[in-house]
Design a protein around this motif. Sequence first.
Motif, mmCIF file in Angstrom:
data_model
loop_
_atom_site.group_PDB
_atom_site.id
_atom_site.type_symbol
_atom_site.label_atom_id
_atom_site.label_comp_id
_atom_site.label_asym_id
_atom_site.label_seq_id
_atom_site.Cartn_x
_atom_site.Cartn_y
_atom_site.Cartn_z
ATOM 1 N N ASP A 1 -6.535 3.072 -3.611
ATOM 2 C CA ASP A 1 -6.895 2.849 -2.197
ATOM 3 C C ASP A 1 -8.399 2.985 -1.952
ATOM 4 O OD1 ASP A 1 -6.745 5.576 -2.586
ATOM 5 O OD2 ASP A 1 -5.442 5.986 -0.863
ATOM 6 N N SER B 1 -7.172 -0.137 2.667
ATOM 7 C CA SER B 1 -6.478 -0.194 1.385
ATOM 8 C C SER B 1 -5.623 -1.453 1.283
ATOM 9 C CB SER B 1 -5.673 1.070 1.117
ATOM 10 O OG SER B 1 -5.425 1.799 2.261
ATOM 11 N N ARG C 1 3.106 0.508 3.291
ATOM 12 C CA ARG C 1 2.723 -0.582 4.171
ATOM 13 C C ARG C 1 2.788 -1.891 3.420
ATOM 14 N NH1 ARG C 1 -1.510 2.341 7.248
ATOM 15 N NH2 ARG C 1 -2.173 2.899 5.155
ATOM 16 N N ASP D 1 -11.271 5.223 5.006
ATOM 17 C CA ASP D 1 -9.937 4.955 5.536
ATOM 18 C C ASP D 1 -9.141 6.260 5.518
ATOM 19 O OD1 ASP D 1 -7.643 3.680 6.432
ATOM 20 O OD2 ASP D 1 -7.150 2.757 4.508
ATOM 21 N N ASP E 1 0.841 -1.192 0.000
ATOM 22 C CA ASP E 1 0.000 0.000 0.000
ATOM 23 C C ASP E 1 0.875 1.241 0.000
ATOM 24 O OD1 ASP E 1 -1.885 1.959 0.460
ATOM 25 O OD2 ASP E 1 -2.274 1.376 2.541
HETATM 26 MG MG MG Z 1 -3.843 5.073 3.101
#
Ligand code: MG
Length: 477
Positions: A219, A462, A101, A423, A94
């Motif tokens: 995302d 995401s 991430r 998010d 991500d």
């Molecule tokens: Mg994000």
Amino acid sequence: MTPTPIASKSIPKASRAILDPANIEYTSDKQKRAVAELVEDFTVTPEMLKAIKTNFIESMGKGLERDGETLAMVTSYVMGRLDGSEVGSYLALDVGGTNLRVVSVHLNGGGQIATRQTKYRINENLKVGDAKSLFDFMAVCVDSFLDEHQIVVRGDSQIELGFTFSFPVLQTSINRGTLITWTKGFNASGMVGKDPVAFLQDAFNRRHLPVRVAALVNDTVGTLLAHAYNHPETCMGIILGTGCNGAYIEKMSNITKWKGETPAEEMIINMEFGAFDKERVVLPLTMFDNKMDRKSVNPNKQILEKMIAGMYLGEITRNVLLNLIDRRLLFEGNVSADLNQMWTFETAYMSTIEADNSPTLHATRKILESTLSFSSTTLNDRQVVKLIVELVGKRAARLSAAALAGILEHTGAWQQKAAIGIDGSLFEYYPSFDTDIMDGLEEVFGPEVRKNVSLGLAQDGSGVGAALCALLASKYS
Ligand code: MG
Ligand code: ADP
């Protein structure tokens, strides 16, 4: 080039402690007038909110008709809904804007998901260096994640990875696309017009990683899918983080620009709505927005995003404070060296200031004096700062509401049970962002919208969504 993992922190979310401008003891009539003018400039009235919503719906329509419109309305190639019964193990990468991430996702069926994740910070040089270095860094992070979690791949098999690449991409298949433009402070050379999946796969191959990029996901699309895994009535995925954007489920028959096959009746559309009102006809831009825009890496672009998203709210606030300081209406006309630097007033400070309910505004004082190095502040200074923060934050939430209302009205989704997965740290931590959005929706649709529509935090949506998208991709092929 060893990536450093970032420990994740959890900050409890507070609600806004409202400051009534009538309760401020102004230092002068001039200060009082200046504040009243700011209140006027930053207030999105119900009429304005509805006008923005109407204009937003028109922009959606244009983007569905043809490419190159202000709202890109990107066809995501994600068709079919999830019902929570899906199972499998996937990786997700991500790249959102602030952090990177890596997530391993185990879908256990029954709406149950187990994830393990590591966050890495993307340093500023990588964001504006050459694209190959940026993608090599991504591969290094995935490599070290596989080591850290002792994920071993046997023989010739490969782990399927969903790549959440949250920049405007014109998608050409579930795992192909071309970058339309960089946003959110990124400007790595040699990428615009190229396929981020090819760059990532090449970087994996250079390191001999047994990982296949199976899906390219925005995302917003990931957030929608992740929320749908345990809320099947989900109709929208929204990001309120470094940037802002949304995706929703559209009927194929409404996507008049679609020339491909139509194996399904619906497709998820990534709206790229941060670009809304490039023409500057309906958004209530102030001189403080214009100043920030001019000094950003992408002037004249992403106008709505710049009024809503986490990357920008602090900087707008800073511009307002500097203006009052220059007019000697705040801090006795003195600026601290820190506040005088661009981007030093973080949006996270705004959350703390909004939540500050102490009579002396103690938390606000701490930010101004300890973090931003003002030698001293008066209660009046702190009250004015708090009021400005409230104006900038509330405007952001109400503009988000206008966009969400546009989508809800266009799809008619507000008339039945509808879940919206959201998010992003701004939504997660900013006090009362959710209630401000709901209030805005009620102004448009009336009280029954509260019974039908729910806003839910799709935390790390995401990442999970990218895995779900990799799963949907393998289902098609
Ligand atoms: Mg994000
Ligand atoms: P990304 O958009 O990269 O996926 P996040 O969702 O974490 O990342 O969003 C990061 C943005 O959220 C930053 O612009 C930051 O200013 C903002 N942010 C971080 N913490 C807070 C907070 N406590 N309150 C409000 N905004 C925050």
